[in-house]
Design an enzyme around this catalytic site. Structure first.
Site, PDB file in Angstrom:
ATOM      1  NE  ARG I  90      -3.881  -2.335   0.149  1.00  0.00           N
ATOM      2  CZ  ARG I  90      -3.527  -3.682  -0.132  1.00  0.00           C
ATOM      3  NH1 ARG I  90      -2.561  -3.872  -0.422  1.00  0.00           N
ATOM      4  NH2 ARG I  90      -4.583  -4.279  -0.141  1.00  0.00           N
ATOM      5  CD  GLU I  93      -2.522   1.094  -4.072  1.00  0.00           C
ATOM      6  OE1 GLU I  93      -2.665  -0.198  -4.244  1.00  0.00           O
ATOM      7  OE2 GLU I  93      -3.735   1.713  -3.800  1.00  0.00           O
ATOM      8  CB  SER I 116      16.515  15.145   3.553  1.00  0.00           C
ATOM      9  OG  SER I 116      17.569  14.062   3.893  1.00  0.00           O
TER      10      SER I 116
END
Lengths: 149, 149, 149, 149, 149, 149, 149, 149, 149, 149
Positions: I90, I93, I116
């Site tokens: 997830r 994704e 960063s």
């Protein structure tokens, strides 16, 4: 100017669909097996001048295309390393599942070497079967032994 | 305790090399084709109790191994997506070069569908040829049509 | 029991380093070229009984290993599709940069077909050169034409 | 305006097929080996002004193209990491099967280092052979040693 | 018996951590740069007998290991094609973002050819900076021109 | 309307080849290093309005292109994860062969952290050498430590 | 002339969005399930003449397109091996997480063989649920046993 | 000490084959569906203390293993991104061939969102059919809509 | 002798499961956030001597392990480039679907540069919600601008 | 006719650069967060009619484009599985380095399940910091537990 064999293959495929041409009929006119003829039309084999001109007539190709049919193509007819099309995948699966078996049995019969994919022919036909017809494919490739030197 | 079919395949292969057993002889004792029998020994097919016990005797396998031979294996006999072994690669090359041809010709004869790799048999034999013997392979797979619903 | 040719290759390589053996000397004792002999020791070629027994003596291999040397190996000597080792990468680079050139020139001379990697030999030697010595490699492979059928 | 060397390569290849030009003749007019000349025409080498102008005449290229022939190209002539074309694949197979052998033998003769693919030449020719003609390829690359520092 | 250089690298790394050895000290004892010495200890360079014996003493390696340090290794120190470690990835990113820039500028200055990664040295040092210290790396590689032939 | 920075990069590269412009001259007119300027022209850096207008004049770009030069680009200048071009590959090889060495030495000097590829500069120049000129590259990146929290 | 089924799929998708057509309505007019009809429109199934003509009317396709709808397509509807779209990825995840479970349970019930993806149908519908409606999918595939031979 | 859930899965699978246990029986004793139970035994689900102790008894697992069964596992049950096993591949093929269809139809019915693979259940059963029994699989997943914010 | 940080990670994970230790408690004893502490225990961060000794006590590690905890690890905690575990996927994704959005918005606010991942902290907590509790994650990374030079 | 959402995304991006539009202003006119609005404009979310018409006005899109904005898109905004752009890569790196940490801590707090990427929101803002401003990102996703069945 045509800049790749792929363009010729696309022209042939487009004409085939548009005109409803059959590969078996193309092969009959070229005078060779339907397997070799189809592979040639799909950009995998090199034609001689006469074969190219027959193909050119059937698919109404421009002159440039005939010259491409006589140039040796960059071979390989699949868009991905593992094919996504179910029919072609089943063949890849055969190589995957039976690959080590094929290797063992050819080596048991012939020793170290390979079955040629160049000095090679293929024959695909329908096998009548009451439980459902079958596809029967005969592959014949010269055995090429590894030699010591 | 044996924890995968791979371990059994390794035992069989190690015993085969150590004892100099031939696949054709194994097949004769199992009473099936050498193609199916080899695939089974190499971890691609499931054996019944009797077949497993014949294999167990030939390769001197422990009891645990016999039970693994009767469990359905996770299939796939090649270590990489594109095979590196020259003999097996030639088969992958056939799928790559002739894949679209095979697809076209099967569809021309049968319509949309596939040639089964499950309801399938294979026969590998030597074809005598004065120009050098050939490997002759016959593949037979049921045609399965796509249906509308 | 030894369960793969890889184990034998590792034994040979370990013994070679431990004893400081040279491939050229191994080849001289086997009576074949250093190229073929090295490839065989590294698990790419199949030895006959006599060759295997010479190799066995040199590297002090167990009996099981000798039988593996006579079994046809699963070939392929590199761990990744694109090699990471700088020396071997340079060869991959030659195929990548000159691949289409090699293809064009062989086809221009011979027509459609391939240069065999099976009916093939290789010879690697030092070429003295005042600007720095060169590696000279001669590859010789039979040309195999595609045929119509 | 032409925006990549690839476009120039496509123009050359299209003209070559359309006009039936031979690489050996192109090389003769450029005055260099057919191997280097073909690689240059296929977008792998950089030409000087005079060479570019000869190539431009032969293939009837526009002025822009001549300037691209003199710009250093992004090299690499194959569309996939593992080549699909059977002729080129055989070369990849040689690197795969013989890679570790080549490495061992060059190191045995020269110590640690590489065979240059830059200070490199290649010669491809026909070797007459009663059992079937052979492709003979000579590769010559400077040995570059790794140094301590 | 040790069967690969990797095993020696693991021994060295394990000993380094266990004993708290510094690469700079190892280099000082070997009498070479810390860059080359570290690369050699990590399995990328070949040592001569004397260097190997110093390394052997420092890391308390068995005799077999010393012989492996003198054998040319299969090079490549990263487990994946695109490195996952953030420090090493930044270097890969430099090649990715600046790759075409580096190519253009070296060609503009030198013409077609490469910067050698073999006849090559590297120097890594701390650059004091009030806004935060910097890593300063100097790479020096011989330019090798492509030649016509 | 221009729909990606790539189109602008192609325009610049096409104009550069067509007009024979040098990166060093472009940099001089922009007033920055040739490394940063080239990277910017090749689509890896963002220009301010004035810089964009200088670039636009040099390469005769349309107004739309100038606005794209001021938009932050999607970075990455190589077409494949492992580069095929020999010059760029040598840099990838340096990361591959020396990657673990670089990591060890930076950590030995600075502790855990990275060398920035953002707060970073690069300088490429010719190093005269009687044995053959060398490419000298200085990389300078701020060290950024990992912190606990 | 249309040169691939993909072009027809794009025409259908473009028309669907432009006209606001619903798949369920298309299916009703074709007289088949919405699952099969959608798959056919998206280039995965082969239509007969009458079905093609209904589709042609709905989406206002040219005659050429109708002939392409009746040609067997190269199947595979996803652009990458691991899908990036969240909805489709969830299905891939089901195969990944539950794959070995599905395999075990089908083999426990049926023995060795597969669930056909050809003699197969799918039904997708809304399942009312007070906690949030659910998608209910029924898959039905013929079991095909592996046989001995 | 057991150091990964994989080791526990291997213990369970080895015991299952050695003892001839059926998943349906395991599920009956756990009191949950055979689908969830099998997935849990194969390392994809987390068990509570009581479930773990039932599983432990059935497969005679050590205490350590019971604690691992209660830890959330790293999920994913397939060794390669594209599965090689023919049964599991058919499911991957369904996702590949029907993926875009599934997406279209769920969106047509529900709008933008996904079918959950977490709030999800699966039911696999035999469907009697005179033409050959079928595998019937019902998948039920909550629809989760994308929301604006 | 321990030869990699991975072995230490495995020891920690095995001990954690066997003893039922909680990451939050480990963090409390180390005196740092649970996010940093867990990452360190899982082999992604470097500990100082005191932190290592606390970890060593909690998980009962051998002395060698403590030294490994203080050596900078080769980072990267996932076994595949695209993660198979649903929870971790997830996140992948989110990067895939929102990646270009994140890029646009950070650049709109800050100009060209990066957020960063080194000067970075993360905080994961439960967000009570009547419709179902939520995971709330706060990421904070220093903005690092690209500079001209 | 527009045949994919990608074309619409390209139109929007081209117009944005050409007109110097800001995402924050677009969001303000749509009346939703800048994160959701940007994702929608970049082809990742589905708009309703009114939202589409606002977007259409801002970017001067044709009518066809408005309909595409209301069709559910095939999601995924990155061209490669591992992103090459440094800003987006840092996010991928966070998933890679902290992935197992995130997994452990969410499971420790919530048990087995996932953090939804669908019932999800994101907020990106500037965090003033004397040592250099920071990017602060808040992710909020509903926790979805795996359930037994």
């Amino acid at each position: 100017m045509i800049s790749s064999r792929n363009e010729v293959t696309e022209m042939i495929v487009a004409a085939k669909v548009a005109k409803g041409i059959k590969w078996a009929d193309v092969a009959a006119r070229v005078g060779l097996s339907k397997e070799w003829t189809t592979a040639a039309c799909l950009g995998q084999m090199t034609l001689d001048e006469k074969q190219a001109s027959v193909i050119g007539e059937i698919f109404e190709l421009p002159d440039d295309a005939l010259r491409w049919l006589q140039a040796v193509p960059y071979k390989g007819s699949l868009p991905t390393a593992v094919p996504t099309d179910p029919l072609i995948y089943r063949w890849y699966e055969i190589v995957n599942v039976y690959g080590s078996t094929i290797k063992e049995l050819i080596h048991e019969e012939f020793g170290d070497g390979i079955m040629s994919a160049i000095d090679f022919s293929m024959d695909i036909e329908r096998e009548q079967d009451p439980k459902g017809d079958r596809v029967r494919v005969v592959l014949s490739g010269k055995f090429l032994p590894y030699k010591t030197y």
